[in-house]
Motif scaffolding. Structure first.
Motif, PDB file in Angstrom:
ATOM      1  N   ILE A 157       2.102  -8.681   0.238  1.00  0.00           N
ATOM      2  CA  ILE A 157       2.560  -8.612  -0.963  1.00  0.00           C
ATOM      3  C   ILE A 157       1.730  -8.066  -2.020  1.00  0.00           C
ATOM      4  CG2 ILE A 157       4.022  -9.714  -2.847  1.00  0.00           C
ATOM      5  CD1 ILE A 157       4.927 -11.535  -0.563  1.00  0.00           C
ATOM      6  N   TRP A 158       2.041  -6.976  -2.635  1.00  0.00           N
ATOM      7  CA  TRP A 158       1.027  -6.522  -3.648  1.00  0.00           C
ATOM      8  C   TRP A 158       1.661  -6.672  -5.180  1.00  0.00           C
ATOM      9  CZ3 TRP A 158      -3.982  -5.904  -2.462  1.00  0.00           C
ATOM     10  CH2 TRP A 158      -3.886  -5.860  -1.083  1.00  0.00           C
ATOM     11  N   ASP A 159       2.786  -7.072  -5.313  1.00  0.00           N
ATOM     12  CA  ASP A 159       3.504  -7.043  -6.772  1.00  0.00           C
ATOM     13  C   ASP A 159       3.267  -8.813  -7.030  1.00  0.00           C
ATOM     14  OD1 ASP A 159       5.531  -8.028  -8.478  1.00  0.00           O
ATOM     15  OD2 ASP A 159       6.442  -6.032  -8.293  1.00  0.00           O
ATOM     16  N   ALA A 185       4.644 -10.591  -9.225  1.00  0.00           N
ATOM     17  CA  ALA A 185       5.947 -11.310  -9.665  1.00  0.00           C
ATOM     18  C   ALA A 185       6.578 -11.484  -8.366  1.00  0.00           C
ATOM     19  CB  ALA A 185       6.627 -10.240 -10.449  1.00  0.00           C
ATOM     20  N   GLU A 186       6.679 -10.761  -7.558  1.00  0.00           N
ATOM     21  CA  GLU A 186       7.314 -10.833  -6.222  1.00  0.00           C
ATOM     22  C   GLU A 186       6.642 -12.079  -5.334  1.00  0.00           C
ATOM     23  OE1 GLU A 186       7.847  -8.655  -1.814  1.00  0.00           O
ATOM     24  OE2 GLU A 186       7.356  -7.426  -3.459  1.00  0.00           O
ATOM     25  N   PHE A 187       5.226 -12.000  -5.421  1.00  0.00           N
ATOM     26  CA  PHE A 187       4.754 -13.024  -4.585  1.00  0.00           C
ATOM     27  C   PHE A 187       4.665 -14.226  -5.323  1.00  0.00           C
ATOM     28  CE2 PHE A 187       1.037 -15.989  -4.485  1.00  0.00           C
ATOM     29  CZ  PHE A 187       0.578 -16.038  -3.153  1.00  0.00           C
ATOM     30  N   HIS A 188       4.697 -14.456  -6.622  1.00  0.00           N
ATOM     31  CA  HIS A 188       4.907 -15.939  -7.076  1.00  0.00           C
ATOM     32  C   HIS A 188       6.441 -16.378  -7.219  1.00  0.00           C
ATOM     33  CE1 HIS A 188       0.843 -16.822  -8.251  1.00  0.00           C
ATOM     34  NE2 HIS A 188       0.808 -15.478  -8.520  1.00  0.00           N
ATOM     35  N   ALA A 189       7.390 -15.352  -7.164  1.00  0.00           N
ATOM     36  CA  ALA A 189       8.911 -15.999  -7.047  1.00  0.00           C
ATOM     37  C   ALA A 189       9.044 -16.602  -5.903  1.00  0.00           C
ATOM     38  CB  ALA A 189       9.705 -14.615  -7.057  1.00  0.00           C
ATOM     39  N   ALA A 190       8.278 -16.272  -4.529  1.00  0.00           N
ATOM     40  CA  ALA A 190       8.318 -16.574  -3.353  1.00  0.00           C
ATOM     41  C   ALA A 190       7.501 -17.650  -2.924  1.00  0.00           C
ATOM     42  CB  ALA A 190       8.239 -15.390  -2.405  1.00  0.00           C
ATOM     43  N   TYR A 191       6.173 -17.702  -3.603  1.00  0.00           N
ATOM     44  CA  TYR A 191       5.442 -18.525  -3.048  1.00  0.00           C
ATOM     45  C   TYR A 191       4.623 -19.281  -4.122  1.00  0.00           C
ATOM     46  CZ  TYR A 191       5.790 -15.915   0.864  1.00  0.00           C
ATOM     47  OH  TYR A 191       6.386 -15.316   2.300  1.00  0.00           O
ATOM     48  N   SER A 200      -5.029 -11.541  -5.358  1.00  0.00           N
ATOM     49  CA  SER A 200      -5.156 -10.076  -5.112  1.00  0.00           C
ATOM     50  C   SER A 200      -6.828  -9.669  -5.206  1.00  0.00           C
ATOM     51  CB  SER A 200      -4.226  -9.383  -5.667  1.00  0.00           C
ATOM     52  OG  SER A 200      -4.085  -8.077  -5.226  1.00  0.00           O
ATOM     53  N   TYR A 201      -7.601 -10.182  -4.875  1.00  0.00           N
ATOM     54  CA  TYR A 201      -8.993  -9.631  -4.856  1.00  0.00           C
ATOM     55  C   TYR A 201      -9.543  -9.846  -6.573  1.00  0.00           C
ATOM     56  CZ  TYR A 201      -8.268  -8.189  -0.264  1.00  0.00           C
ATOM     57  OH  TYR A 201      -7.897  -8.228   1.067  1.00  0.00           O
ATOM     58  N   SER A 202      -8.943 -10.695  -7.430  1.00  0.00           N
ATOM     59  CA  SER A 202      -9.081 -10.857  -8.814  1.00  0.00           C
ATOM     60  C   SER A 202      -8.751  -9.647  -9.583  1.00  0.00           C
ATOM     61  CB  SER A 202     -10.834 -11.105  -8.806  1.00  0.00           C
ATOM     62  OG  SER A 202     -11.057 -12.212  -8.409  1.00  0.00           O
TER      63      SER A 202
END
Length: 170
Positions: free
Chosen positions: A12-14, A16-22, A55-57
């Motif tokens: 996941i590279w977005d 907002a998408e990552f934090h919404a789910a995880y 995401s690699y800082s």
């Protein structure tokens, strides 16, 4: 440096998408690094600690990083955006600085110039202002054959200097 559960495990590279789910799960870097900082502080109260976002800082993940209450913790980003420019192979054509191309993978070309970089660094400005923290760019640069890489790096260094940030080219 460079926590990357979004890539290695999930792709996941977005942010907002990552934090919404995880957010709050075991994939969330914010669950781990405060304990690491606390453990270091139990034995060493003075050595600066560098912390970067997931995401690699990457700069665009910085707004999701939750700073700790430790005045000797510094926050760092790695600035290789746009990756398609900074990491192009020597045979790529049409990607130059300044230039005009799809910088964010949305299939719509954008102006890629100093104003684009200022927009990127506005994320760093907002983080520093919101949290009153010290920031560094402990990696930036690009492949030496990227057209315009000299002026690109010079513009970035000007911006980092203007913000009083330490930085290291990589």
């Amino acid at each position: 440096v460079e926590p990357n559960p979004n890539d290695y495990w999930l792709g996941i590279w977005d942010p907002a998408e990552f934090h919404a789910a995880y957010a709050g799960t075991l994939y969330d870097w914010n669950r781990f690094f405060p304990a690491i900082v606390a453990a270091i502080r139990e034995v060493d109260g003075s050595t600066p600690i560098l912390v970067g976002a997931s995401s690699y800082s990457a700069v665009d993940w910085l707004p999701w990083l939750e700073p700790v209450d430790d005045p000797r913790t510094l926050y760092a980003v790695h600035q290789y955006a746009p990756h398609v420019y900074t990491h192009q192979d020597p045979y790529t054509t049409g990607i130059a600085y300044p230039g005009y191309f799809d910088t964010d993978y949305d299939e719509v070309p954008e102006e890629f110039n100093r104003a684009w970089l200022e927009g990127l660094f506005s994320t760093v400005d907002a983080f520093m202002a919101a949290h009153g923290v010290v920031m560094a760019v402990n990696e930036f640069g690009g492949k030496r054959w990227a057209p315009g890489i000299g002026p690109f790096c010079a513009d970035e260094m000007d911006m980092m200097e203007a913000r009083g940030m330490n930085y290291a080219i990589w």
